[in-house]
Each structure stands twice: as C-alpha cells, then as structure tokens.
Design an enzyme around this catalytic site. Structure first.
Site, PDB file in Angstrom:
ATOM      1  N   ILE A  23      13.177 -36.932   6.848  1.00  0.00           N
ATOM      2  CA  ILE A  23      13.497 -37.619   8.095  1.00  0.00           C
ATOM      3  C   ILE A  23      14.413 -38.809   7.849  1.00  0.00           C
ATOM      4  CG2 ILE A  23      12.508 -38.902  10.043  1.00  0.00           C
ATOM      5  CD1 ILE A  23       9.849 -37.325   9.384  1.00  0.00           C
ATOM      6  N   TYR A  72       9.786 -30.082   7.107  1.00  0.00           N
ATOM      7  CA  TYR A  72      10.312 -31.442   6.947  1.00  0.00           C
ATOM      8  C   TYR A  72       9.166 -32.414   6.712  1.00  0.00           C
ATOM      9  CZ  TYR A  72       8.882 -32.854  11.695  1.00  0.00           C
ATOM     10  OH  TYR A  72       8.145 -33.159  12.818  1.00  0.00           O
ATOM     11  N   CYS A  73       9.502 -33.553   6.083  1.00  0.00           N
ATOM     12  CA  CYS A  73       8.551 -34.641   5.853  1.00  0.00           C
ATOM     13  C   CYS A  73       9.339 -35.942   5.791  1.00  0.00           C
ATOM     14  CB  CYS A  73       7.734 -34.395   4.588  1.00  0.00           C
ATOM     15  SG  CYS A  73       8.720 -34.255   3.080  1.00  0.00           S
ATOM     16  N   THR A  74       8.746 -37.011   5.320  1.00  0.00           N
ATOM     17  CA  THR A  74       9.400 -38.324   5.357  1.00  0.00           C
ATOM     18  C   THR A  74      10.643 -38.385   4.477  1.00  0.00           C
ATOM     19  OG1 THR A  74       7.242 -39.336   5.715  1.00  0.00           O
ATOM     20  CG2 THR A  74       9.049 -40.796   5.099  1.00  0.00           C
TER      21      THR A  74
END
Length: 331
Positions: A207, A178-180
C-alpha cells in the site's frame, strides 16, 4: 513544510539466507546505535524486516550498509519524509521468521506470486475476473482497504493459512494480494500457489508504494503503520473515511491503542471520545488500574523489559576486541 522534513522513515524487507543470524544481529545493531538509527528490526535465518527512522544522511548510510552486503543488495526501501524520529529507541531482535506466518517451509525466493508494480496493479484491479485480497489483520483493514477488496477475519497473519480454506471457490480467478509494505504477500501468495491457486499476484511494495507511485487511487481510508504515526494518508485522488469511532460510531480514521495496557486493542476513536475516555476504548478500560497516561496520540512505547541496546555489542579496534560500554545515563 516539506523542506523542513529532515528525517526519513524507511520501510523494507529482504528474504535472504543469513548464516549465523544472531551474530549478524549484533553487527547490525551496532551500526544502528552508532548512526542514530531508531526503530524495530527483525533478523532471521530467512532475512531482514525493518521500519526505522533517522536523519536523511544517517538513513542514506543505513541503506548503503544494507545494500552494500551482497546478500541484501536487492532490498528495496520505501522512503517517507518526516519532521522527527518516528521511534524513541532502536530494537534489533533475532526471531525465527521475519514475519510471523506459520509458513516457515515456504521460500519466496523459490516461488511466490507475480509482482505487480503499482501502476500494473491499478490497471488490473478492476477487471471482472480479478479478486483483490487483503492479507492483513482486522484492525488494519478496518481502518483502510482497497475498494471492493476481500478482507479476512484474522487477528494475526499466522491465522491466514486456515482462512484460505474459505477461498476455494476463487481458484479460477486472478487473485491480487496486498499488504502494508509487501512482506506478508510474499508468503501469502506463495501459500496460495501451494494450495492450488494458479493465477496469483502481489502488489510490489504494498500500500505504501502504491500511494507514493500511483496516487493511492481507490484505497479507502488510511493505512495502519507500525511506528508512532499509527496511521498515514495514502489516497491523493479520491480519499474517503471508512472506519468509525469504536465508542460513538461517528466516522473517524483516528487510530489509537487503548490506554489500558491489558486491553491495548487497535481501534479508531474520535478526538472527543479519546479525551473523554482518556485514551481508553470503554468506561471499564478508563477505570482500569493498568491504564496508561493519555497524551492525545494513542501511541505507547512498548515495554522494553530492561532491554539495553549496548549489551553484547563489540567493535574491533587496533585488532583488539573491546566492549562498547553503555553511557552513564541510558534512557
């Protein structure tokens, strides 16, 4: 009040081949200038990556402009409401990659990790054979991260490939990246597959989308964002603060850039220490000659190096090409 939030902030990316990307940069930039879209956009041979703000109607036009191009029809926008512009200017840059990864040979349109929608990610993340992998930089995951997530000691995403060597023992696990907003996971999950990891997933929309669609449950702390908000709330279910003030060590999720421009580190600094040190991260930085004036936000507009948003832009009018002249006052 929600009804007073007349502006939108858009976060998006699209991996798509762009022929003559520098010419398209010019076209794209002109549209932004004419429709009062501000923000940071990267145009590359491999696609688009942007965070922009504007009035709701202007953002609707901008999204239609992008999705109306067959190359970018699949672009998905994360839309957040705001009470003003999140940027002061528009910058549309041509760069070799839409996110600096040192993984130019990988094309997420060919092979990448399986996309999980927020509710799917939520259902899978706590299973015993699952590893949740944060592919962001230190200053981002120190401010906020998923509960039980594995974080990597990296200062920039381009360091990710080297760190994967430390994950060899996890090849028999389900790896959920996961990342932004999802863009880093496209390349990160593709690289994991290339390195022999077999069961690799990615949180689709990152996110930000998880917060919007799944309530942000079990995301601890705040999410670092690349506009003048700096950090945003994600978790509406079981929120917490995980970061500490860089100066005094008290719990704080108030993220700032050090006022000393030669330092400029991204750290959490509480309100009291922020004012006491005038936005600096240390007494030394407070006394530094390059320290910028502190207004309580800890956000500083990047040096534009004389960048002129009108330079090089052209429009077609009556079958003649005319230069778009910059206004007499150009801030």
């Amino acid at each position: 009040m929600e009804e007073n939030k007349e502006y939108n902030i858009l976060l998006y990316y699209c991996y798509a081949k762009i022929e003559n990307a520098e010419a398209y940069r010019e076209e794209h930039h002109l549209f932004c200038v004419e429709n009062n879209i501000r923000g940071r956009i990267i145009i590359s041979d491999e696609g688009l990556n942007g965070t922009v703000s504007g009035l709701k109607d202007d953002c609707e036009k901008y999204m239609a402009f992008i999705q109306g191009d067959p190359r970018f029809a699949k672009t998905e926008f994360k839309i957040d409401k705001h009470d003003k512009h999140a940027f002061t200017k528009i910058h549309v840059r041509y760069k070799p990659e839409i996110v600096h990864s040192s993984l130019r040979h990988l094309d997420p349109n060919v092979r990448t990790g399986k996309h999980l929608e927020p509710e799917e990610f939520k259902a899978l993340k706590d299973q015993e054979d699952v590893v949740i992998l944060d592919v962001r930089s230190n200053y981002e995951h120190e401010l906020g991260h998923f509960k039980n997530a594995l974080t990597l000691d990296i200062d920039n995403f381009r360091d990710f490939p080297e760190k994967v060597k430390e994950l060899e023992h996890l090849k028999n696990k389900k790896v959920l990246t996961y990342c932004t907003g999802g863009i880093k996971c496209e390349k990160a999950s593709a690289f994991l597959l290339e390195q022999g990891f077999e069961d690799v997933y990615q949180l689709h929309g990152g996110i930000i989308k998880y917060g919007m669609e799944a309530g942000g449950e079990d995301f601890e702390g705040k999410c670092y964002v690349f506009d003048n908000r700096i950090a945003v709330d994600v978790n509406k279910v079981n929120p917490s603060v995980v970061s500490k003030c860089h100066v005094c060590g008290t719990p704080s999720d108030r993220m700032v850039n050090c006022a000393n421009s030669t330092c400029n580190i991204h750290v959490a600094i509480c309100e009291d220490c922020g004012w006491e040190l005038e936005g600096a991260c240390s007494p030394e930085c407070k006394e530094h000659p390059e320290k910028r004036p502190y207004d309580g936000t800890g956000y500083y507009q990047k040096n534009t190096n004389g960048y002129n948003p009108y330079k090089g832009l052209y429009r077609e009018s009556n079958k003649e090409t005319k230069t778009v002249h910059e206004p007499a006052t150009n801030s």
